[in-house]
Design an enzyme around this catalytic site. Structure first.
Site, PDB file in Angstrom:
ATOM      1  N   SER A  47       0.818  -1.176  -0.037  1.00  0.00           N
ATOM      2  CA  SER A  47       0.067   0.145   0.155  1.00  0.00           C
ATOM      3  C   SER A  47       0.715   1.075   0.119  1.00  0.00           C
ATOM      4  O   SER A  47       0.366   2.372  -0.274  1.00  0.00           O
ATOM      5  CB  SER A  47      -0.864   0.263   1.103  1.00  0.00           C
ATOM      6  OG  SER A  47      -0.146  -0.301   2.401  1.00  0.00           O
ATOM      7  N   LYS A 114       4.492 -11.658   3.328  1.00  0.00           N
ATOM      8  CA  LYS A 114       3.158 -11.588   3.090  1.00  0.00           C
ATOM      9  C   LYS A 114       3.130 -11.691   1.756  1.00  0.00           C
ATOM     10  O   LYS A 114       3.802 -10.984   0.916  1.00  0.00           O
ATOM     11  CB  LYS A 114       2.286 -10.528   3.594  1.00  0.00           C
ATOM     12  CG  LYS A 114       0.837 -10.742   3.428  1.00  0.00           C
ATOM     13  CD  LYS A 114      -0.009  -9.693   3.882  1.00  0.00           C
ATOM     14  CE  LYS A 114      -0.219  -8.407   3.455  1.00  0.00           C
ATOM     15  NZ  LYS A 114      -0.516  -8.384   2.051  1.00  0.00           N
ATOM     16  N   GLU A 183      -9.080  -9.858   3.370  1.00  0.00           N
ATOM     17  CA  GLU A 183      -9.287  -8.410   3.003  1.00  0.00           C
ATOM     18  C   GLU A 183     -10.740  -8.473   2.331  1.00  0.00           C
ATOM     19  O   GLU A 183     -10.819  -9.281   1.143  1.00  0.00           O
ATOM     20  CB  GLU A 183      -8.361  -7.981   2.215  1.00  0.00           C
ATOM     21  CG  GLU A 183      -8.527  -6.673   1.698  1.00  0.00           C
ATOM     22  CD  GLU A 183      -7.319  -5.602   1.155  1.00  0.00           C
ATOM     23  OE1 GLU A 183      -6.166  -5.958   1.036  1.00  0.00           O
ATOM     24  OE2 GLU A 183      -7.681  -4.460   0.857  1.00  0.00           O
TER      25      GLU A 183
HETATM   26  O1  KIV Z   1      -0.575  -3.520   1.632  1.00  0.00           O
HETATM   27  C1  KIV Z   1      -1.297  -3.305   2.428  1.00  0.00           C
HETATM   28  O2  KIV Z   1      -1.292  -2.362   3.161  1.00  0.00           O
HETATM   29  C2  KIV Z   1      -1.847  -4.696   2.813  1.00  0.00           C
HETATM   30  C3  KIV Z   1      -3.086  -4.527   3.909  1.00  0.00           C
HETATM   31  C4  KIV Z   1      -4.357  -3.781   3.437  1.00  0.00           C
HETATM   32  C5  KIV Z   1      -3.398  -5.675   4.440  1.00  0.00           C
HETATM   33  O3  KIV Z   1      -1.614  -5.651   2.167  1.00  0.00           O
END
Ligand code: KIV
Length: 277
Positions: A47, A114, A183
């Site tokens: 993000s 992640k 999400e």
């Molecule tokens: O990149 C991010 O901030 C995310 C969250 C919204 C889980 O993947």
């Protein structure tokens, strides 16, 4: 340092634990704020692309961008588990490249990585875990699939799709993920997934029946105010407070009220006289 991945893996609300608190951060000050506020996990999320780097979607950030920001977060030494987000195309090409990219985030200071997606990502997830790197899954509305999904849309509203998300969550658990971000899914889907798996679910736009919640730093603090999704609760108006503060500064500069005598450095009178003479 924060909790280890195995400790997080055992952190289910149904076993009496408090919900996990995760927040994104992209730099050292953000990491210090998250840590002092007692967050359990910091996600250096992709993000970053949208809330910091000014892009319209998350597809633009590279492994180098993520390494740069993960390292900045890690240098703050937050008392939180740091999750490094693998950006688009960093885990899609080959297992070798995927493991090297995950390793770069770990060397920058992440304690786990992640990545987005369900069953089709399992081979890559297994290779990363095989390299002793803990993996957090991410299913539902996966922003890296914005074009494939036809926009940022809630996923799993149809029973059949909800069931596929449940199967995906079970597969991620089976592959060895230590937690899963859910999400943009209906409350009932998130609840079913949370009840059906033994690793924690961390929700964003996924209602209240998860083992934790995550919000984007800039949304939570009201720094990003151009679009506020329904699921965001703004706990501050930092953008508004910042604009007001900069306006006050501009007014003081223009009126001559800033800087004052006390906000400047001075010479001894004798030295000043010698300077002028
Ligand atoms: O990149 C991010 O901030 C995310 C969250 C919204 C889980 O993947």
């Amino acid at each position: 340092m924060g909790m280890s991945a195995p400790a997080i893996a055992a952190h289910k609300v149904r076993d009496g634990h408090d919900p996990l608190v995760m927040i994104t951060a992209y730099d050292a000050p953000g990491a210090r704020i998250a840590s002092e506020a007692g967050a359990d996990l910091i996600l250096v999320g992709d993000s970053l692309a949208m809330v910091v780097l000014g892009y319209d979607d998350t597809l633009q950030v590279t492994v180098d961008d993520m390494v740069h920001h993960t390292a900045a977060v890690a240098r703050a030494k937050p008392d939180c588990h740091i999750v490094g987000d693998l950006p688009w195309m960093s885990y899609h090409v080959s297992p070798e490249e995927t493991v090297q990219n995950a390793a770069q985030l770990m060397r920058a200071g992440a304690q786990s990585v992640k990545l987005e997606g369900g069953r089709k990502r399992l081979p890559m997830i297994e290779r990363i875990i095989d390299a002793e790197i803990p993996v957090m899954g991410h299913i539902g509305l996966t922003p890296q699939s914005v074009h494939a999904m036809g926009g940022f849309k809630v996923q799993g509203k149809q029973a059949e799709h909800g069931r596929r998300l449940l199967q995906a969550a079970k597969s991620l658990q089976h592959a060895g993920c230590y937690a899963i971000v859910l999400e943009g899914v209906p409350v009932r889907v998130a609840q079913l997934v949370t009840e059906s798996i033994d690793i924690p679910t961390i929700g964003i736009g996924a209602g209240m029946h998860n083992d934790g919640q995550v919000l984007v730093y800039h949304d939570l603090l009201g720094i990003e105010d151009r679009f506020v999704p329904k699921f965001v609760r703004r706990y501050a108006d930092i953008k508004g407070a910042s604009v007001d503060a900069v306006k006050d500064y501009a007014a003081d500069v223009r009126s001559g009220a800033f800087p004052s005598h006390d906000e400047a450095y001075h010479m001894d009178d004798e030295q000043a006289a010698a300077l002028e003479g």
